[in-house]
Write a protein that holds these residues in place. Structure first.
Motif, PDB file in Angstrom:
ATOM      1  N   HIS A 138       0.839  -1.196   0.000  1.00 17.15           N
ATOM      2  CA  HIS A 138       0.000   0.000   0.000  1.00 17.15           C
ATOM      3  C   HIS A 138       0.878   1.251   0.000  1.00 17.15           C
ATOM      4  O   HIS A 138       2.045   1.208   0.409  1.00 17.15           O
ATOM      5  CB  HIS A 138      -0.915   0.024   1.223  1.00 17.15           C
ATOM      6  N   LEU A 139       0.295   2.344  -0.470  1.00 20.08           N
ATOM      7  CA  LEU A 139       0.976   3.634  -0.484  1.00 20.08           C
ATOM      8  C   LEU A 139       0.068   4.649   0.187  1.00 20.08           C
ATOM      9  O   LEU A 139      -1.051   4.888  -0.262  1.00 20.08           O
ATOM     10  CB  LEU A 139       1.287   4.077  -1.913  1.00 20.08           C
ATOM     11  N   CYS A 140       0.545   5.240   1.265  1.00 21.88           N
ATOM     12  CA  CYS A 140      -0.232   6.228   2.008  1.00 21.88           C
ATOM     13  C   CYS A 140       0.316   7.619   1.724  1.00 21.88           C
ATOM     14  O   CYS A 140       1.528   7.841   1.785  1.00 21.88           O
ATOM     15  CB  CYS A 140      -0.167   5.922   3.505  1.00 21.88           C
ATOM     16  N   PHE A 141      -0.571   8.559   1.421  1.00 24.08           N
ATOM     17  CA  PHE A 141      -0.136   9.932   1.189  1.00 24.08           C
ATOM     18  C   PHE A 141      -1.212  10.895   1.671  1.00 24.08           C
ATOM     19  O   PHE A 141      -2.400  10.573   1.699  1.00 24.08           O
ATOM     20  CB  PHE A 141       0.174  10.180  -0.294  1.00 24.08           C
ATOM     21  N   GLY A 142      -0.782  12.077   2.083  1.00 24.81           N
ATOM     22  CA  GLY A 142      -1.712  13.113   2.508  1.00 24.81           C
ATOM     23  C   GLY A 142      -2.223  13.891   1.313  1.00 24.81           C
ATOM     24  O   GLY A 142      -1.508  14.081   0.323  1.00 24.81           O
ATOM     25  N   SER A 143      -3.459  14.351   1.397  1.00 21.11           N
ATOM     26  CA  SER A 143      -4.057  15.063   0.277  1.00 21.11           C
ATOM     27  C   SER A 143      -5.138  16.012   0.767  1.00 21.11           C
ATOM     28  O   SER A 143      -5.888  15.684   1.694  1.00 21.11           O
ATOM     29  CB  SER A 143      -4.665  14.064  -0.726  1.00 21.11           C
ATOM     30  N   GLU A 144      -5.210  17.175   0.136  1.00 26.66           N
ATOM     31  CA  GLU A 144      -6.305  18.097   0.450  1.00 26.66           C
ATOM     32  C   GLU A 144      -7.645  17.505   0.036  1.00 26.66           C
ATOM     33  O   GLU A 144      -8.692  17.876   0.574  1.00 26.66           O
ATOM     34  CB  GLU A 144      -6.092  19.440  -0.265  1.00 26.66           C
ATOM     35  N   LEU A 145      -7.611  16.595  -0.943  1.00 24.20           N
ATOM     36  CA  LEU A 145      -8.797  15.840  -1.360  1.00 24.20           C
ATOM     37  C   LEU A 145      -8.512  14.369  -1.072  1.00 24.20           C
ATOM     38  O   LEU A 145      -7.773  13.730  -1.812  1.00 24.20           O
ATOM     39  CB  LEU A 145      -9.073  16.044  -2.857  1.00 24.20           C
ATOM     40  N   PRO A 146      -9.069  13.784  -0.005  1.00 29.51           N
ATOM     41  CA  PRO A 146      -8.708  12.421   0.380  1.00 29.51           C
ATOM     42  C   PRO A 146      -9.522  11.325  -0.315  1.00 29.51           C
ATOM     43  O   PRO A 146      -9.402  10.164   0.068  1.00 29.51           O
ATOM     44  CB  PRO A 146      -8.982  12.421   1.890  1.00 29.51           C
ATOM     45  N   GLU A 147     -10.339  11.685  -1.313  1.00 28.16           N
ATOM     46  CA  GLU A 147     -11.116  10.671  -2.031  1.00 28.16           C
ATOM     47  C   GLU A 147     -10.214   9.976  -3.049  1.00 28.16           C
ATOM     48  O   GLU A 147      -9.979  10.481  -4.152  1.00 28.16           O
ATOM     49  CB  GLU A 147     -12.325  11.298  -2.731  1.00 28.16           C
ATOM     50  N   THR A 148      -9.704   8.818  -2.688  1.00 24.10           N
ATOM     51  CA  THR A 148      -8.718   8.120  -3.513  1.00 24.10           C
ATOM     52  C   THR A 148      -9.270   7.787  -4.893  1.00 24.10           C
ATOM     53  O   THR A 148      -8.560   7.916  -5.901  1.00 24.10           O
ATOM     54  CB  THR A 148      -8.257   6.825  -2.813  1.00 24.10           C
ATOM     55  N   ASP A 149     -10.525   7.367  -4.980  1.00 23.74           N
ATOM     56  CA  ASP A 149     -11.111   7.000  -6.268  1.00 23.74           C
ATOM     57  C   ASP A 149     -11.151   8.191  -7.217  1.00 23.74           C
ATOM     58  O   ASP A 149     -10.871   8.052  -8.419  1.00 23.74           O
ATOM     59  CB  ASP A 149     -12.523   6.443  -6.068  1.00 23.74           C
ATOM     60  N   LEU A 150     -11.491   9.356  -6.698  1.00 23.29           N
ATOM     61  CA  LEU A 150     -11.568  10.551  -7.540  1.00 23.29           C
ATOM     62  C   LEU A 150     -10.170  10.950  -8.011  1.00 23.29           C
ATOM     63  O   LEU A 150      -9.981  11.326  -9.188  1.00 23.29           O
ATOM     64  CB  LEU A 150     -12.214  11.691  -6.754  1.00 23.29           C
ATOM     65  N   LEU A 151      -9.190  10.853  -7.124  1.00 21.43           N
ATOM     66  CA  LEU A 151      -7.818  11.158  -7.522  1.00 21.43           C
ATOM     67  C   LEU A 151      -7.320  10.165  -8.570  1.00 21.43           C
ATOM     68  O   LEU A 151      -6.618  10.541  -9.518  1.00 21.43           O
ATOM     69  CB  LEU A 151      -6.905  11.130  -6.292  1.00 21.43           C
ATOM     70  N   SER A 152      -7.673   8.891  -8.416  1.00 24.00           N
ATOM     71  CA  SER A 152      -7.272   7.868  -9.393  1.00 24.00           C
ATOM     72  C   SER A 152      -7.893   8.146 -10.751  1.00 24.00           C
ATOM     73  O   SER A 152      -7.258   7.941 -11.795  1.00 24.00           O
ATOM     74  CB  SER A 152      -7.684   6.480  -8.893  1.00 24.00           C
TER      75      SER A 152
ATOM     76  N   PHE B  33     -14.770  17.804 -10.844  1.00 29.75           N
ATOM     77  CA  PHE B  33     -13.544  17.788 -10.051  1.00 29.75           C
ATOM     78  C   PHE B  33     -13.456  19.065  -9.218  1.00 29.75           C
ATOM     79  O   PHE B  33     -13.439  20.165  -9.756  1.00 29.75           O
ATOM     80  CB  PHE B  33     -12.309  17.666 -10.936  1.00 29.75           C
ATOM     81  N   PRO B  34     -13.401  18.950  -7.892  1.00 26.76           N
ATOM     82  CA  PRO B  34     -13.357  20.146  -7.036  1.00 26.76           C
ATOM     83  C   PRO B  34     -11.982  20.806  -7.072  1.00 26.76           C
ATOM     84  O   PRO B  34     -10.983  20.200  -7.474  1.00 26.76           O
ATOM     85  CB  PRO B  34     -13.658  19.595  -5.633  1.00 26.76           C
ATOM     86  N   ASN B  35     -11.938  22.043  -6.615  1.00 28.91           N
ATOM     87  CA  ASN B  35     -10.677  22.786  -6.607  1.00 28.91           C
ATOM     88  C   ASN B  35      -9.614  22.098  -5.754  1.00 28.91           C
ATOM     89  O   ASN B  35      -8.413  22.213  -6.028  1.00 28.91           O
ATOM     90  CB  ASN B  35     -10.911  24.202  -6.089  1.00 28.91           C
ATOM     91  N   GLU B  36     -10.035  21.370  -4.709  1.00 30.58           N
ATOM     92  CA  GLU B  36      -9.088  20.710  -3.828  1.00 30.58           C
ATOM     93  C   GLU B  36      -8.232  19.685  -4.561  1.00 30.58           C
ATOM     94  O   GLU B  36      -7.127  19.358  -4.118  1.00 30.58           O
ATOM     95  CB  GLU B  36      -9.821  20.013  -2.676  1.00 30.58           C
ATOM     96  N   ALA B  37      -8.726  19.166  -5.684  1.00 32.71           N
ATOM     97  CA  ALA B  37      -7.967  18.171  -6.445  1.00 32.71           C
ATOM     98  C   ALA B  37      -6.727  18.760  -7.092  1.00 32.71           C
ATOM     99  O   ALA B  37      -5.846  18.015  -7.549  1.00 32.71           O
ATOM    100  CB  ALA B  37      -8.858  17.539  -7.518  1.00 32.71           C
TER     101      ALA B  37
END
Length: 374
Positions: free
Chosen positions: A95-109, A151-155
């Motif tokens: 697994h890879l853990c990272f911090g994000s202003e947008l924590p929705e992993t599926d949306l980031l993927s 896609f929100p600005n946080e992305a």
């Protein structure tokens, strides 16, 4: 057996980093850190040497800390992320853990996938935004939100964008790493911490970080100024042309600035423009100082990390011990075994130069023992 990787710099390690390590340990059991060495992705020397920062990570709960070679840490976000993710996978991380202003992993993927497979409409929108004078990050956000308004600005904030680079690398190299995004729960920022520390102000940091900062000299860009200016003035035009990712006449701008600047601040002022962000310029300057060329970077990107230098270890972690045994790249606790490794040759040069700036002798890669937690 699960093993979580965190890609980091810990420059310095603050409460937010500590929280992330603990969250990853609670979720997956064991955590390894892939950490930038003497020079970080912003194009600066780290505030503390890599051995000291690795000990801080071990105190924060990490089970192992490995150096990300400077051939990757001194690249753009894409190259930095690609090298670190490939190292994590080679070491057996699941697994890879990272911090994000947008924590929705599926949306980031989803966004990472769109970046890897840009449609014609996306390319056109990006081209139009760039032609209007926007820098690439702004143009990219404009183009994406024009076509995909959900896609929100946080992305498009810094940590989320770096997370997207991790996800792009996972997809590009077909790695089995499972991403795990965490929200940023603490207001801590390494940049703010450094700024306050360099002003001599007190910063609320974990006790082991505080101790390290009190017992070790700080290193910053001012420390490398004399040797960097000397190196730049000794380079000819061809040397500048060979630097990594030089384009659009930037080599000429750097060459002229180096010949007339008498301070690093003046040099950066001459070089920085909207097209050439400060971080990019500073990475190029660090590459010049370390004699890193475009060919070095290309070879490293083609090969991926060719070794893993172990800096710190929790010897009781069974998943980590298993990973070290089954690693796809050599895990080295003795630098002597890396004497013929091209990537390590440059990393050793970086360590020795950093040692000069921090008042330490050469050869620390050979003489500093792996930090352990029994």
């Amino acid at each position: 057996m699960q093993l979580c990787a965190i890609i980091c710099e810990y420059n310095p390690l603050h409460h937010g980093h500590e929280w992330q390590i603990q969250q990853a340990k609670q979720q997956f059991g064991s955590v390894i850190c892939i950490m930038s060495g003497s020079f970080v992705q912003r194009g600066e020397p780290a505030i503390l040497d890599k051995f000291t920062r690795a000990r801080c990570a071990l105190s924060a709960g990490a089970d192992a800390v490995f150096t990300l070679p400077c051939l990757f840490s001194l690249q753009s976000a894409e190259g930095f992320a690609s090298g670190a993710v490939r190292m994590a996978a080679s070491l057996g991380a699941t697994h890879l853990c990272f911090g994000s202003e947008l924590p929705e992993t599926d949306l980031l993927s989803h966004l990472a996938h769109l970046c890897l497979h840009e449609s014609e409409s996306m390319q056109q929108a990006l081209s139009i935004a760039l032609s209007h004078g926007a820098n690439y990050p702004t143009a990219f956000q404009t183009a994406v939100q024009q076509i995909f308004p959900f896609f929100p600005n946080e992305a498009f904030l810094p940590n989320a964008m770096l997370g997207i680079e991790y996800l792009k690398a996972i997809e590009r190299y077909e790695l089995s790493l499972q991403p795990y995004a965490l929200p940023r729960q603490y207001p801590d920022s390494s940049s703010n911490c450094r700024a306050e520390l360099f002003k001599g102000r007190t910063v609320d940091l974990p006790p082991y970080t505080q101790e390290a900062l009190q017992t070790h000299p700080f290193v910053d860009l001012k420390a490398i100024e004399p040797s960097l200016l000397y190196r730049l003035r000794s380079m000819d035009e061809q040397d500048f042309h060979l630097l990594p990712y030089i384009s659009e006449g930037l080599e000429n701008r750097l060459y002229q600035a180096a010949r007339k600047s008498t301070s690093l601040e003046e040099l950066l002022t001459h070089c920085q423009t909207k097209r050439y962000p400060l971080a990019r310029i500073k990475r190029l300057l660090c590459c010049a100082l370390l004699n890193i060329t475009q060919q070095h970077m290309q070879d490293a990107n083609h090969e991926g990390p060719s070794y893993a230098q172990l800096l710190a270890l929790n010897s009781q972690s069974i998943p980590v011990r298993t990973a070290l045994k089954n690693s796809k790249i050599p895990v080295c606790t003795s630098a002597a075994k890396l004497s013929k490794n091209n990537q390590f040759t440059i990393e050793q040069r970086a360590t020795d130069l950093y040692a000069l700036y921090s008042g330490q002798p050469c050869g620390l890669d050979y003489t500093v023992a792996v930090s352990t937690r029994p």
